[in-house]
Write an enzyme that holds these catalytic residues in place. Structure first.
Site, PDB file in Angstrom:
ATOM      1  N   GLY A  38      40.289  32.258  43.738  1.00 37.03           N
ATOM      2  CA  GLY A  38      41.448  33.158  43.647  1.00 37.03           C
ATOM      3  C   GLY A  38      41.257  34.372  44.549  1.00 37.03           C
ATOM      4  N   GLY A  41      44.338  36.792  45.617  1.00 42.73           N
ATOM      5  CA  GLY A  41      45.163  37.446  44.596  1.00 42.73           C
ATOM      6  C   GLY A  41      44.970  38.945  44.561  1.00 42.73           C
ATOM      7  N   GLN A  42      45.518  39.563  43.512  1.00 45.02           N
ATOM      8  CA  GLN A  42      45.512  41.038  43.399  1.00 45.02           C
ATOM      9  C   GLN A  42      44.084  41.593  43.416  1.00 45.02           C
ATOM     10  OE1 GLN A  42      46.402  42.675  39.599  1.00 45.02           O
ATOM     11  NE2 GLN A  42      46.860  44.717  40.386  1.00 45.02           N
ATOM     12  N   ILE A  65      43.961  28.493  47.291  1.00 46.69           N
ATOM     13  CA  ILE A  65      44.748  27.261  47.158  1.00 46.69           C
ATOM     14  C   ILE A  65      45.757  27.196  48.301  1.00 46.69           C
ATOM     15  CG2 ILE A  65      44.510  26.827  44.677  1.00 46.69           C
ATOM     16  CD1 ILE A  65      47.178  28.346  44.298  1.00 46.69           C
ATOM     17  N   ILE A  85      41.071  25.766  41.139  1.00 47.96           N
ATOM     18  CA  ILE A  85      40.265  25.837  39.913  1.00 47.96           C
ATOM     19  C   ILE A  85      40.503  24.653  38.981  1.00 47.96           C
ATOM     20  CG2 ILE A  85      41.911  27.228  38.535  1.00 47.96           C
ATOM     21  CD1 ILE A  85      39.278  28.827  37.680  1.00 47.96           C
ATOM     22  N   TYR A 173      48.873  34.599  27.469  1.00 48.56           N
ATOM     23  CA  TYR A 173      47.874  35.264  28.306  1.00 48.56           C
ATOM     24  C   TYR A 173      46.685  35.704  27.443  1.00 48.56           C
ATOM     25  CZ  TYR A 173      46.138  38.837  31.625  1.00 48.56           C
ATOM     26  OH  TYR A 173      45.384  39.593  32.480  1.00 48.56           O
ATOM     27  N   LYS A 177      42.746  34.511  27.219  1.00 47.09           N
ATOM     28  CA  LYS A 177      41.666  35.484  27.449  1.00 47.09           C
ATOM     29  C   LYS A 177      40.638  35.461  26.312  1.00 47.09           C
ATOM     30  CE  LYS A 177      42.804  37.004  31.477  1.00 47.09           C
ATOM     31  NZ  LYS A 177      42.018  36.488  32.611  1.00 47.09           N
TER      32      LYS A 177
HETATM   33  N1  SER Z   1      47.574  43.595  34.199  1.00 45.60           N
HETATM   34  C1  SER Z   1      47.624  42.532  33.247  1.00 45.60           C
HETATM   35  C2  SER Z   1      49.029  42.203  32.886  1.00 45.60           C
HETATM   36  O1  SER Z   1      49.824  43.121  32.802  1.00 45.60           O
HETATM   37  C3  SER Z   1      46.874  42.897  32.008  1.00 45.60           C
HETATM   38  O2  SER Z   1      45.547  42.541  32.089  1.00 45.60           O
HETATM   39  O3  SER Z   1      49.326  41.085  32.648  1.00 45.60           O
END
Ligand code: SER
Length: 349
Positions: A38, A41-42, A65, A85, A173, A177
């Site tokens: 990744g 990414g950010q 990717i 991944i 999400y 996690k």
């Molecule tokens: N920055 C993330 C989000 O807002 C939080 O970990 O999804």
């Protein structure tokens, strides 16, 4: 007098010791071969460059990717490989080819996107993590996988959320996690895989914009301010969340992987924190430097619900005690730097 002299001597000796430790850790750093999954990414786009500056350009492999190829400096500064991944073989091949000893697993969907694509969020967040952990077990790699403030839910204490507390997130999400934290700890205790992690707050940067997160507004607000546009805020006044400037976040990701394992009581995952604010506080801070900046509210019910289920602020005492975590940027320092860097980026005087 004697007391002062002694304390100076102690300080001098501790400085010497600190130097030795830094040198030692530099030597260790030189030996690392890192794969970043990744990398475009950010977080990945900046972490890859930072790791290359520490461990050497050719020792840090940018995994990407198709469709998200590295560009510019990221592409020119070191090796890159296609590493999806969800494809365990691709991970194993890259680890073998470059003799990787450390994997930074940064592939994920952010919170709001994960709500609209829960199956994909699970496939990447957990299916992908299992692939990484299995390769790491077989090939003896250390693994960093970020967790998040989103790993907590509405049943955790809101203010000063402790390191060890109830984690019952209501978002996909958050579910990925927490599961990721548990799986990573399992691989450490069961197989000895050196897994480590931090719970990132909302990350703010002028380099690569985030996509589909709940905390993204705290990045977008700076873009609007420097471009002289009014800002529509998707979460309401009084919605507090932990945030962090990217340089601190990058340092956290590197320092936790460099930390002395003998001192680590926790592993997956450490609370880290530097600032907590609501839309009014960040707006007023920006207004100090951009006096005619205007903000109004256009609430996004999904993001508001997600934010309401997350902590207001985390207690990061364990990270401070176990690996000397300490943030450098507060809201004011971050705001000055963000505005300056974005003005340069957009060629605005
Ligand atoms: N920055 C993330 C989000 O807002 C939080 O970990 O999804």
């Amino acid at each position: 007098m004697i007391k002062i002299a002694n304390s100076c001597l102690t300080l001098h000796l501790s400085q010497q010791r600190h130097k030795q430790i830094l040198q030692l850790s530099y030597q260790t750093k030189k030996m690392k071969n890192v794969l970043i999954i990744g990398s475009t990414g950010q977080i990945g786009s900046e972490l890859t460059m930072k790791l290359r500056s520490i461990y050497g350009s050719n020792n840090v492999i940018a995994g990407y990717i198709p469709g998200a190829e590295p560009k510019g400096e990221l592409a020119e500064s070191g090796p890159a490989e296609i590493v999806d991944i969800t494809n365990a073989q691709q991970i194993a091949d890259a680890v073998e080819k470059y003799k990787i000893d450390t994997i930074y697993n940064l592939a994920a969907l952010l919170s709001a996107v994960a709500e609209s694509k829960p199956l994909l969020a699970w496939k990447i967040g957990i299916g992908g993590l299992m692939n990484v952990l299995e390769v790491a077990r077989e090939k003896h790699c250390a693994v960093f996988t970020p967790s998040s403030i989103g790993s907590f839910g509405p049943n955790a204490p809101k203010d000063g959320t402790p390191q060890d507390t109830i984690q019952q997130p209501k978002t996909m999400y958050g579910v990925t996690k927490v599961t990721g934290e548990l799986l990573s700890n399992y691989y450490f205790t069961k197989f000895g895989v050196d897994t480590r992690s931090v719970r990132f707050p909302g990350l703010i940067s002028y380099v690569t914009p985030p996509g589909g997160g709940t905390t993204d507004y705290a990045v977008d607000i700076y873009y609007a301010a420097v471009q002289g546009k009014p800002f529509s805020c998707p979460v309401k006044e009084g919605t507090f969340m932990d945030m962090m400037y990217m340089p601190d976040a990058l340092r956290a990701a590197i320092e936790i992987m460099e930390a002395n394992p003998d001192r680590l009581i926790h592993r997956n995952s450490f609370n880290i924190a530097s600032m907590s604010f609501d839309p009014v506080i960040i707006y007023n801070k920006i207004k100090e430097y951009v006096p005619d900046f205007v903000m109004n509210y256009e609430l996004d019910p999904l993001r508001q619900a997600i934010a309401d289920s997350w902590p207001n602020s985390l207690d990061d005492t364990c990270a401070r005690l176990e690996w000397d975590w300490k943030p450098e940027y507060d809201l004011d320092a971050m705001t000055r730097d963000m505005l300056e860097k974005l003005r340069i980026k957009f060629g605005i005087k």
